[in-house]
Design a protein around this motif. Structure first.
Motif, PDB file in Angstrom:
ATOM      1  N   ALA A  94       0.784  -1.382   0.205  1.00  0.00           N
ATOM      2  CA  ALA A  94       0.104   0.015  -0.033  1.00  0.00           C
ATOM      3  C   ALA A  94       1.228   0.959   0.387  1.00  0.00           C
ATOM      4  N   SER A  95       1.588   1.114   0.526  1.00  0.00           N
ATOM      5  CA  SER A  95       2.678   2.521   1.128  1.00  0.00           C
ATOM      6  C   SER A  95       3.594   3.211  -0.642  1.00  0.00           C
ATOM      7  N   TYR A  96       3.878   1.496  -1.188  1.00  0.00           N
ATOM      8  CA  TYR A  96       4.612   1.432  -2.225  1.00  0.00           C
ATOM      9  C   TYR A  96       3.906   2.115  -3.189  1.00  0.00           C
ATOM     10  N   GLU A  97       2.786   1.669  -3.487  1.00  0.00           N
ATOM     11  CA  GLU A  97       2.098   1.945  -4.575  1.00  0.00           C
ATOM     12  C   GLU A  97       2.468   2.979  -5.531  1.00  0.00           C
ATOM     13  N   ALA A  98       2.241   4.511  -4.585  1.00  0.00           N
ATOM     14  CA  ALA A  98       2.521   5.991  -4.801  1.00  0.00           C
ATOM     15  C   ALA A  98       3.578   5.915  -5.882  1.00  0.00           C
ATOM     16  N   GLY A  99       5.015   4.837  -5.560  1.00  0.00           N
ATOM     17  CA  GLY A  99       6.158   5.026  -5.868  1.00  0.00           C
ATOM     18  C   GLY A  99       5.741   4.575  -7.688  1.00  0.00           C
ATOM     19  N   GLY A 279       6.183   0.836 -14.655  1.00  0.00           N
ATOM     20  CA  GLY A 279       5.098   1.016 -12.854  1.00  0.00           C
ATOM     21  C   GLY A 279       3.674   0.593 -13.634  1.00  0.00           C
ATOM     22  N   ILE A 280       3.172   0.798 -14.834  1.00  0.00           N
ATOM     23  CA  ILE A 280       1.781  -0.034 -14.967  1.00  0.00           C
ATOM     24  C   ILE A 280       2.352  -1.452 -14.070  1.00  0.00           C
ATOM     25  N   PHE A 322      -4.142   7.831  -4.549  1.00  0.00           N
ATOM     26  CA  PHE A 322      -4.723   9.030  -3.527  1.00  0.00           C
ATOM     27  C   PHE A 322      -2.893   9.749  -3.029  1.00  0.00           C
ATOM     28  N   PHE A 323      -2.431   8.514  -2.327  1.00  0.00           N
ATOM     29  CA  PHE A 323      -0.831   9.367  -1.833  1.00  0.00           C
ATOM     30  C   PHE A 323      -0.210  10.202  -3.163  1.00  0.00           C
ATOM     31  N   LEU A 324      -0.263   9.619  -4.060  1.00  0.00           N
ATOM     32  CA  LEU A 324       0.372  10.431  -5.400  1.00  0.00           C
ATOM     33  C   LEU A 324       0.203  11.469  -6.110  1.00  0.00           C
TER      34      LEU A 324
END
Length: 397
Positions: A94-99, A279-280, A322-324
Motif C-alpha cells: 500500500a505504501s509503495y504503490e504510489a511509487g 510502472g504500470i 491518493f498518496f501520489l
C-alpha cells in the motif's frame, strides 16, 4: 516460446518496477559496468528462490502463506509469522504503490508531455483497476507478456544505442569488484530484485495456471525465461546509464534527458515507454500480491472475482493514487513497511528452504543437495539485505 510464458512474466514485471529502474540507473551512472556482476548474482538468486516457490505452489496447489499456516504447528509462532507477512506485504505494498504509479506517470510525461500530468495517476489507476477487475488470469497473463516484451525492447534498444565496449561489459558482468562507496549500491541492486512478495505471488499464480505435477518442467522453464528477461532489462538500464558522464542524474528520466543530446529523441521515447511499462506492471502486481496474501492469511479461499479479494486490491490501488495525487508521503508507514520487509525476507527464505525439503509436503519433488547449497547461500544474502534495510530505517547506515 512466448506462448508458453505464464506466471513468471508477472513475477519479472513485479521486480522491474520504478525502484529497480532507479537503482540500476544510479549504479550505472556512478560505477559504470563495475556492478553488473551484482545484478547477475541477484538474478541467479531470484531464479533459485522463485523456482522453489513455483514448485511448492504446483505440488501443494496452495499459496505460500497457506503452507506456512499448515506446517507451523505452534500457534504463537504461526500467528506471529502470519502477522509479519500481513504487515510486510499488505501495508508495504500500500505504501509503495504510489511509487509504482509515479514511475508510470514519469513515462507518460516523457511520451505525452506534462500538460496533463495531474490526470496521469487517475488514468493509470483506472487502467490497473479495469485489468484487475476483469478477474481473468489469462487476460492478465497476455497483457503482462506484451508489457514485459515492450519493456525489454525499450531498455535493450537504449543500451544498444549507447554502443557499449563489449570487453568492459563482459568484465563487469563476470569479474566481481567492489568500488569505493559501492557496497550500499550492491546491496540496493540485490535487494530491489530479490523481493519477498514475489514468492507469495508466484506460488499463488502457478496454481491458477497449472494443476498437475507433470507441469513442473513447464513452470521451471517459464520462471527461467521470465527472470532472464527481467535481468536483461536491469542490465540494459545499467549499460545505458554507464554512457552518461554526469553524476547529476538521479532517475531514469534524468538519464533520458542526458542521453538525448548524444542519441537524439529516440532515447527519450525508448526510456519513456520502458518506464511506463515498468510502472504500470508493478502498479498491478503489488495490489494483486496483497490480495493473494490476505486471501491466504484469513483463509478465505476466494477467487479473483470474489468481493473480499477485490476489496483488498482496490484499497491498495486507491491508496497509491491518493498518496501520489495529493503529494502525501506516509513516511512512518513506509519506514514500518521497510522494517517488516527486512524481517520477512530471511524468515521466508528459511521457511521456504525448510518446507521444500519436507517429504511430507513435497514428496519426490523435494530439493536436491545442490539446490540446498544455493538456498543456504541465498539465506545468508537475505540476512544481510534484511539487516541493511532495518539499519537504514533506524538511521545507523
Amino acid at each position: 516460446m512466448f506462448k508458453k510464458l505464464g506466471p513468471g512474466v508477472l513475477v519479472a514485471a513485479a521486480f522491474i518496477g520504478p525502484g529497480t529502474v532507479t537503482a540500476c540507473t544510479l549504479a550505472g551512472v556512478e560505477f559504470g559496468f563495475n556492478l553488473l556482476w551484482a545484478m547477475l548474482l541477484s538474478i541467479i538468486a531470484t531464479f533459485i528462490l522463485q523456482e522453489m516457490s513455483a514448485r511448492l505452489g504446483i505440488v501443494t496447489q496452495k499459496g505460500l502463506a497457506d503452507v506456512i499456516k499448515q506446517e507451523l504447528h505452534n500457534p504463537i509462532i504461526r500467528n506471529s509469522v502470519i502477522a509479519l507477512i500481513f504487515s510486510a506485504i499488505i501495508i508495504g505494498n500500500a505504501s509503495y504503490e504510489a511509487g509504482n504509479i509515479g514511475g508510470a506517470t514519469l513515462g507518460m510525461e516523457a511520451l505525452f508531455g506534462t500538460n496533463y500530468s495531474s490526470l496521469y495517476p487517475f488514468v493509470l489507476g483506472g487502467l490497473a483497476f479495469v485489468l484487475l477487475y476483469l478477474g481473468s488470469y489469462k487476460a492478465l497473463e497476455k497483457v503482462f507478456i506484451v508489457l514485459v516484451l515492450i519493456m525489454s525492447l525499450s531498455f535493450v534498444m537504449t543500451a544498444i544505442l549507447t554502443k557499449p565496449n563489449m570487453w568492459e561489459l563482459l568484465k563487469g558482468l563476470l569479474v566481481p569488484s567492489v568500488p569505493k562507496n559501492g557496497i550500499l549500491t550492491i546491496i540496493a541492486l540485490v535487494g530491489t530484485t530479490v523481493v519477498p512478495y514475489n514468492l507469495f505471488l508466484h506460488a499463488a499464480l502457478v496454481s491458477e495456471k497449472w494443476k498437475s505435477k507433470d507441469d513442473l518442467n513447464l513452470a521451471k522453464r517459464d520462471t527461467m525465461v521470465s527472470i532472464i528477461l527481467g535481468g536483461l532489462v536491469s542490465i540494459s538500464i545499467i549499460i545505458s546509464a554507464a554512457a552518461i558522464n554526469s553524476l547529476e542524474v538521479n532517475n531514469v528520466m534524468g538519464m533520458a534527458k542526458a542521453l538525448e543530446p548524444l542519441y537524439g529523441s529516440a532515447a527519450l521515447y525508448f526510456l519513456g515507454i520502458g518506464m511506463f511499462a515498468a510502472g504500470i506492471t508493478s502498479s498491478i502486481t503489488a495490489p494483486l500480491a496483497a490480495a493473494y496474501v490476505a486471501n491466504s492469511c484469513f483463509g478465505w479461499n476466494a477467487g479473483l472475482k470474489d468481493f473480499k479479494f477485490r476489496m483488498i486490491w482496490m484499497v491498495i490501488l486507491f491508496l497509491g493514487v491518493f498518496f501520489l495525487s495529493f503529494g502525501i508521503k506516509p513516511i512512518e508507514i513506509i519506514k514500518f513497511a521497510q522494517i517488516t520487509n527486512g524481517l520477512l525476507l530471511p524468515i521466508i527464505a528459511v521457511f521456504l528452504l525448510w518446507v521444500v525439503n519436507r517429504v511430507g509436503v513435497m514428496g519426490k519433488y523435494k530439493n536436491t543437495w545442490s539446490q540446498n547449497v544455493f538456498g543456504l547461500l541465498i539465506i545468508l544474502l537475505s540476512v544481510v539485505l534484511g539487516a541493511k534495510s532495518i539499519l537504514t530505517v533506524i538511521g545507523i547506515m
